[in-house]
Scaffold this active site. Structure first.
Site, mmCIF file in Angstrom:
data_model
loop_
_atom_site.group_PDB
_atom_site.id
_atom_site.type_symbol
_atom_site.label_atom_id
_atom_site.label_comp_id
_atom_site.label_asym_id
_atom_site.label_seq_id
_atom_site.Cartn_x
_atom_site.Cartn_y
_atom_site.Cartn_z
ATOM 1 N N ASN A 45 0.936 -1.243 -0.097
ATOM 2 C CA ASN A 45 -0.050 0.079 -0.067
ATOM 3 C C ASN A 45 0.940 1.015 0.013
ATOM 4 O O ASN A 45 1.757 1.287 0.756
ATOM 5 C CB ASN A 45 -1.050 0.112 1.316
ATOM 6 C CG ASN A 45 -1.881 1.143 1.131
ATOM 7 O OD1 ASN A 45 -1.354 2.209 1.081
ATOM 8 N ND2 ASN A 45 -3.173 0.584 1.521
ATOM 9 N N HIS A 56 -3.291 0.611 -3.692
ATOM 10 C CA HIS A 56 -3.369 -0.335 -2.549
ATOM 11 C C HIS A 56 -2.345 -1.459 -2.958
ATOM 12 O O HIS A 56 -1.830 -1.491 -4.119
ATOM 13 C CB HIS A 56 -4.661 -1.028 -2.635
ATOM 14 C CG HIS A 56 -5.914 -0.256 -2.168
ATOM 15 N ND1 HIS A 56 -7.147 -0.533 -1.544
ATOM 16 C CD2 HIS A 56 -5.721 1.330 -2.107
ATOM 17 C CE1 HIS A 56 -7.897 0.311 -1.237
ATOM 18 N NE2 HIS A 56 -7.242 1.515 -1.516
ATOM 19 N N GLU A 58 -2.688 -4.556 -3.242
ATOM 20 C CA GLU A 58 -3.224 -5.672 -4.417
ATOM 21 C C GLU A 58 -2.826 -4.885 -5.731
ATOM 22 O O GLU A 58 -2.252 -5.532 -6.570
ATOM 23 C CB GLU A 58 -4.620 -6.287 -4.285
ATOM 24 C CG GLU A 58 -4.574 -6.889 -3.089
ATOM 25 C CD GLU A 58 -5.176 -6.164 -1.844
ATOM 26 O OE1 GLU A 58 -5.584 -6.623 -0.860
ATOM 27 O OE2 GLU A 58 -4.816 -4.914 -1.624
ATOM 28 N N SER A 81 -7.509 -9.124 4.455
ATOM 29 C CA SER A 81 -8.578 -9.277 3.520
ATOM 30 C C SER A 81 -9.103 -8.156 2.544
ATOM 31 O O SER A 81 -8.855 -6.974 3.032
ATOM 32 C CB SER A 81 -10.086 -9.446 4.311
ATOM 33 O OG SER A 81 -11.056 -9.564 3.598
ATOM 34 N N CYS A 83 -10.369 -5.134 0.178
ATOM 35 C CA CYS A 83 -11.247 -4.365 0.152
ATOM 36 C C CYS A 83 -12.332 -4.443 -0.878
ATOM 37 O O CYS A 83 -11.714 -5.310 -1.893
ATOM 38 C CB CYS A 83 -10.809 -2.914 0.249
ATOM 39 S SG CYS A 83 -9.852 -2.061 -1.293
ATOM 40 N N CYS A 86 -10.099 -3.709 -4.172
ATOM 41 C CA CYS A 86 -9.228 -4.966 -4.455
ATOM 42 C C CYS A 86 -10.072 -6.112 -4.908
ATOM 43 O O CYS A 86 -9.335 -6.915 -5.881
ATOM 44 C CB CYS A 86 -8.378 -5.037 -3.658
ATOM 45 S SG CYS A 86 -7.117 -3.431 -3.346
ATOM 46 N N ASP A 146 -8.231 5.002 5.093
ATOM 47 C CA ASP A 146 -7.692 4.077 4.167
ATOM 48 C C ASP A 146 -8.855 3.215 3.742
ATOM 49 O O ASP A 146 -9.103 2.724 2.443
ATOM 50 C CB ASP A 146 -6.633 3.146 4.538
ATOM 51 C CG ASP A 146 -6.188 2.109 3.638
ATOM 52 O OD1 ASP A 146 -5.512 2.577 2.528
ATOM 53 O OD2 ASP A 146 -6.251 0.917 3.894
#
Length: 149
Positions: A45, A56, A58, A81, A83, A86, A146
């Site tokens: 991130n 982010h 990912e 996990s 968001c 993503c 975030d």
């Protein structure tokens, strides 16, 4: 997916999360692995560092992987996990599996992904949990920013 392999791959994402934290950012890391186990891309991130709300972990790993003919059979490994943003990336490009380090501090879209045929491997990794709990405790305003709170 074999949990030993998932944990080995998670180590790449954790290293990225720690790099992001050391840069003054949010400690979330990710890595994208090919169907053959090749590391395609990794990232963390960078919202704070780059002033870019779309960077982010990912998406950083996905971008680092470069253009692929297909993402079928690939695995996105993330310390937290994913968001909704993503999770949408995973669905949009047909990433087959997501390895999640933890979902205790943030329960993102991994259930939705599973409902749509994405294999989810939830590891409940204590190191990932502690990394996020400490960050959230020390930086609640930044964390809420975030996650869109």
């Amino acid at each position: 997916m074999d949990h030993a392999r998932a944990r080995a791959w998670l180590a790449t994402a954790v290293a990225e999360a720690r790099a992001g934290l050391a840069e003054g950012g949010i400690p979330i890391g990710a890595a994208l692995y090919g169907a053959d186990g090749t590391l395609l891309g990794r990232g963390h991130n960078r919202r704070v560092q780059d002033g870019d709300p779309s960077t982010h972990a990912e998406t950083a790993a996905f971008r680092a992987a470069g253009r692929q003919r297909s993402y079928r059979g690939t695995t996105m490994v993330t310390t937290l996990s994913p968001c909704w943003y993503c999770s949408g990336l995973v669905r949009q490009f047909g990433i087959s599996r997501v390895v999640v380090g933890e979902a205790a501090t943030f329960h993102g879209g991994h259930d939705w992904l599973a409902e749509h045929g994405v294999e989810i491997v939830l590891l409940d990794d204590p190191e990932c949990v502690e990394l996020m709990r400490a960050f959230i405790k020390d930086n609640p305003d930044l964390w809420n920013e975030d996650i869109g709170e």
